[in-house]
Design a protein around this motif. Structure first.
Motif, PDB file in Angstrom:
ATOM      1  N   ASP A 152      49.459  80.900  46.293  1.00  0.00           N
ATOM      2  CA  ASP A 152      48.935  81.851  47.274  1.00  0.00           C
ATOM      3  C   ASP A 152      48.475  83.140  46.594  1.00  0.00           C
ATOM      4  O   ASP A 152      48.826  83.431  45.451  1.00  0.00           O
ATOM      5  CB  ASP A 152      49.949  82.128  48.388  1.00  0.00           C
ATOM      6  N   ALA A 153      47.659  83.915  47.301  1.00  0.00           N
ATOM      7  CA  ALA A 153      47.032  85.108  46.734  1.00  0.00           C
ATOM      8  C   ALA A 153      48.055  86.153  46.304  1.00  0.00           C
ATOM      9  O   ALA A 153      47.892  86.789  45.258  1.00  0.00           O
ATOM     10  CB  ALA A 153      46.049  85.709  47.732  1.00  0.00           C
ATOM     11  N   ASN A 154      49.112  86.341  47.075  1.00  0.00           N
ATOM     12  CA  ASN A 154      50.123  87.341  46.708  1.00  0.00           C
ATOM     13  C   ASN A 154      50.754  87.029  45.364  1.00  0.00           C
ATOM     14  O   ASN A 154      50.966  87.914  44.549  1.00  0.00           O
ATOM     15  CB  ASN A 154      51.209  87.439  47.781  1.00  0.00           C
ATOM     16  N   ARG A 155      51.058  85.773  45.113  1.00  0.00           N
ATOM     17  CA  ARG A 155      51.634  85.371  43.821  1.00  0.00           C
ATOM     18  C   ARG A 155      50.642  85.582  42.693  1.00  0.00           C
ATOM     19  O   ARG A 155      51.010  86.027  41.600  1.00  0.00           O
ATOM     20  CB  ARG A 155      52.090  83.913  43.885  1.00  0.00           C
ATOM     21  N   LEU A 156      49.387  85.283  42.946  1.00  0.00           N
ATOM     22  CA  LEU A 156      48.358  85.475  41.919  1.00  0.00           C
ATOM     23  C   LEU A 156      48.239  86.949  41.545  1.00  0.00           C
ATOM     24  O   LEU A 156      48.229  87.304  40.372  1.00  0.00           O
ATOM     25  CB  LEU A 156      47.009  84.943  42.404  1.00  0.00           C
ATOM     26  N   PHE A 157      48.172  87.842  42.539  1.00  0.00           N
ATOM     27  CA  PHE A 157      48.027  89.270  42.254  1.00  0.00           C
ATOM     28  C   PHE A 157      49.262  89.825  41.560  1.00  0.00           C
ATOM     29  O   PHE A 157      49.154  90.631  40.644  1.00  0.00           O
ATOM     30  CB  PHE A 157      47.717  90.052  43.526  1.00  0.00           C
ATOM     31  N   TYR A 158      50.443  89.380  41.957  1.00  0.00           N
ATOM     32  CA  TYR A 158      51.666  89.824  41.298  1.00  0.00           C
ATOM     33  C   TYR A 158      51.671  89.368  39.838  1.00  0.00           C
ATOM     34  O   TYR A 158      51.966  90.147  38.937  1.00  0.00           O
ATOM     35  CB  TYR A 158      52.903  89.286  42.025  1.00  0.00           C
ATOM     36  N   TRP A 159      51.329  88.115  39.605  1.00  0.00           N
ATOM     37  CA  TRP A 159      51.320  87.571  38.242  1.00  0.00           C
ATOM     38  C   TRP A 159      50.295  88.297  37.380  1.00  0.00           C
ATOM     39  O   TRP A 159      50.577  88.688  36.254  1.00  0.00           O
ATOM     40  CB  TRP A 159      51.030  86.071  38.292  1.00  0.00           C
ATOM     41  N   LYS A 160      49.098  88.505  37.927  1.00  0.00           N
ATOM     42  CA  LYS A 160      48.046  89.193  37.177  1.00  0.00           C
ATOM     43  C   LYS A 160      48.480  90.603  36.815  1.00  0.00           C
ATOM     44  O   LYS A 160      48.334  91.042  35.676  1.00  0.00           O
ATOM     45  CB  LYS A 160      46.747  89.243  37.976  1.00  0.00           C
ATOM     46  N   LYS A 161      49.050  91.313  37.764  1.00  0.00           N
ATOM     47  CA  LYS A 161      49.478  92.692  37.516  1.00  0.00           C
ATOM     48  C   LYS A 161      50.601  92.756  36.481  1.00  0.00           C
ATOM     49  O   LYS A 161      50.621  93.628  35.632  1.00  0.00           O
ATOM     50  CB  LYS A 161      49.924  93.338  38.819  1.00  0.00           C
ATOM     51  N   SER A 162      51.531  91.820  36.516  1.00  0.00           N
ATOM     52  CA  SER A 162      52.651  91.850  35.576  1.00  0.00           C
ATOM     53  C   SER A 162      52.250  91.369  34.183  1.00  0.00           C
ATOM     54  O   SER A 162      52.808  91.821  33.190  1.00  0.00           O
ATOM     55  CB  SER A 162      53.815  91.018  36.101  1.00  0.00           C
TER      56      SER A 162
END
Length: 82
Positions: free
Chosen positions: A40-50
């Motif tokens: 899902d998009a939330n996991r993608l954005f969290y992973w990208k940011k971290s």
């Protein structure tokens, strides 16, 4: 980044092609990358940011990102309104 650190839902395809071969037999290659994230998009954005906190894309990129914002990035080009 090591492959074992990638998210399990991120699939990356790398295509390697010969661009040209010189008369001396030297080769130039190009690579293309396609990625597909199945989470899902939330996991993608969290992973990208971290994982990529300092990645910042500018419209000019590369050396142009070192030009101060107060300077004209492409003085040889006409810009509408100037």
């Amino acid at each position: 980044m090591a492959a074992d650190k990638l998210d399990k839902d991120l699939f990356i395809r790398v295509i390697i092609r010969t661009a040209n071969i010189s008369g001396e037999g030297k080769r130039t290659i190009t690579t293309s990358y396609n990625a597909l994230f199945l989470g899902d998009a939330n996991r993608l954005f969290y992973w990208k940011k971290s994982q990529f906190p300092v990645v910042a894309f500018t419209p000019y990129g590369g050396k142009m990102s070192k030009v101060p914002e107060t300077h004209i990035p492409c003085p040889h080009r006409k810009v509408s309104g100037s």
